[in-house]
Design an enzyme around this catalytic site. Structure first.
Site, PDB file in Angstrom:
ATOM      1  N   GLU A 273       0.850  -1.193   0.000  1.00 13.23           N
ATOM      2  CA  GLU A 273       0.000   0.000   0.000  1.00 13.23           C
ATOM      3  C   GLU A 273       0.888   1.245   0.000  1.00 13.23           C
ATOM      4  O   GLU A 273       1.927   1.281   0.655  1.00 13.23           O
ATOM      5  CB  GLU A 273      -0.880  -0.006   1.257  1.00 13.23           C
ATOM      6  CG  GLU A 273      -1.802   1.190   1.384  1.00 13.23           C
ATOM      7  CD  GLU A 273      -2.643   1.139   2.647  1.00 13.23           C
ATOM      8  OE1 GLU A 273      -3.762   1.689   2.626  1.00 13.23           O
ATOM      9  OE2 GLU A 273      -2.186   0.572   3.659  1.00 13.23           O
TER      10      GLU A 273
ATOM     11  N   LYS B  44      -9.546   1.083  -2.627  1.00 13.30           N
ATOM     12  CA  LYS B  44      -9.743   0.552  -1.269  1.00 13.30           C
ATOM     13  C   LYS B  44     -11.160   0.823  -0.777  1.00 13.30           C
ATOM     14  O   LYS B  44     -11.619   1.962  -0.761  1.00 13.30           O
ATOM     15  CB  LYS B  44      -8.715   1.199  -0.344  1.00 13.30           C
ATOM     16  CG  LYS B  44      -8.694   0.664   1.079  1.00 13.30           C
ATOM     17  CD  LYS B  44      -7.596   1.379   1.850  1.00 13.30           C
ATOM     18  CE  LYS B  44      -7.463   0.866   3.275  1.00 13.30           C
ATOM     19  NZ  LYS B  44      -6.389   1.599   4.004  1.00 13.30           N
TER      20      LYS B  44
ATOM     21  N   CYS C 121      -5.002  -3.397   2.888  1.00  8.99           N
ATOM     22  CA  CYS C 121      -4.789  -3.092   4.298  1.00  8.99           C
ATOM     23  C   CYS C 121      -6.030  -3.311   5.176  1.00  8.99           C
ATOM     24  O   CYS C 121      -6.380  -4.442   5.498  1.00  8.99           O
ATOM     25  CB  CYS C 121      -4.242  -1.668   4.426  1.00  8.99           C
ATOM     26  SG  CYS C 121      -3.404  -1.351   6.013  1.00  8.99           S
TER      27      CYS C 121
END
Length: 281
Positions: A46, A121, A162
């Protein structure tokens, strides 16, 4: 006797600087090292292009994915080296008119340097940690709204980033949609990384019967944040296949036995056993 289907991969662990030019100089030699050691699919963490929380510097550092130096550099490198690269995420302009927030965007690049697919995301990290750290990702990042399974020469690849790791229904949906591998590029904080990182990665692998590929940021960054590192590859039975035991930049190599996915899902066919249920009230 049938030959085992295998894939040589590499996870790149970085300590990404606060500018794209420095970030490119940081990540390029690591990707070259991975390819030189035989990796055909290379995954970065990320925030591969820039990791910066200070708003003025962050705003000055980001651009769109077509002109970002790290994205364009890695596309050229994929073509030069003949490898597939997952840019775990780049912080880039979202392209949504009227929303100044960036996108936290994964980009899958094929061995011709073409962007095969992207994923923004879904879950942004807003939290007040017990140690006093506060994160408000939603103030600077526009969350995505679409789950993605990309097609690769080695099978379906589910894309997550994440904080997504804490939402198991997303991983189940990706596995049911054909993902044999699921990427979890991350920049985990140290307190949550120490407590939860490995357990969450292994749980998602067990639940999906798939490979979990988790390249991570590690160490103390220019804006003062500290990330956990410990890039990890988990097999479909929940076993650790490869792991870095530190937060320093480097390359983690692994060979995936792709037939292990079929074996795990045959042994525990949980993805076919969902039932509708009522409640809870």
């Amino acid at each position: 006797r049938l030959m085992t289907r295998s894939l040589d991969i590499a996870l790149i662990q970085t300590r990404t600087p606060a500018s794209a030019a420095e970030s490119w100089a940081h990540v390029e030699p690591l990707v070259r090292e991975a390819a030189a050691q035989g990796a055909k699919f290379i995954l970065t963490p990320e925030g591969t292009n820039v990791l910066e929380q200070r708003r003025d510097r962050r705003a000055a550092a980001i651009t769109d994915s077509e002109s970002d130096p790290v994205v364009t550099g890695l596309r050229g490198l994929a073509r030069e080296l003949g490898v597939w690269i997952l840019i775990g995420s780049a912080i880039v302009h979202s392209g949504v008119e009227g929303d100044a927030r960036a996108a936290n965007r994964a980009l899958l690049v094929d061995d011709q340097g073409r962007i095969v697919t992207t994923y923004d995301k879904l879950h942004v990290f807003d939290v007040d940690l017990p140690d006093g750290e506060t994160w408000r990702e939603s103030s600077t990042v526009r969350p995505g709204d679409t789950a993605v399974v990309a097609q690769t020469p080695w099978g379906g690849l589910g894309l997550t980033i994440c904080y997504d790791i804490r939402f198991p229904h997303l991983y189940r949906a990706l596995a049911r949609a054909g993902a044999a591998m699921i990427a979890v590029p991350a920049a985990f904080t140290v307190p949550t990384g120490e407590a939860h990182w490995e357990t969450l990665l292994r749980a998602r692998a067990i639940e999906t019967g798939g490979f979990i590929l988790a390249p991570a940021q590690g160490g103390t960054h220019e804006d003062g944040r500290r990330t956990w590192g410990r890039s990890t590859v988990v097999g479909p039975w929940g076993e650790i296949i490869a792991r870095r035991d530190d937060d320093t930049p480097g390359v983690l190599l692994a060979t995936l036995d792709l037939d292990a996915v079929d074996r795990a899902r045959a042994a525990v066919p949980q993805l076919r056993h969902d039932r509708e249920f009522a409640g809870p009230a």
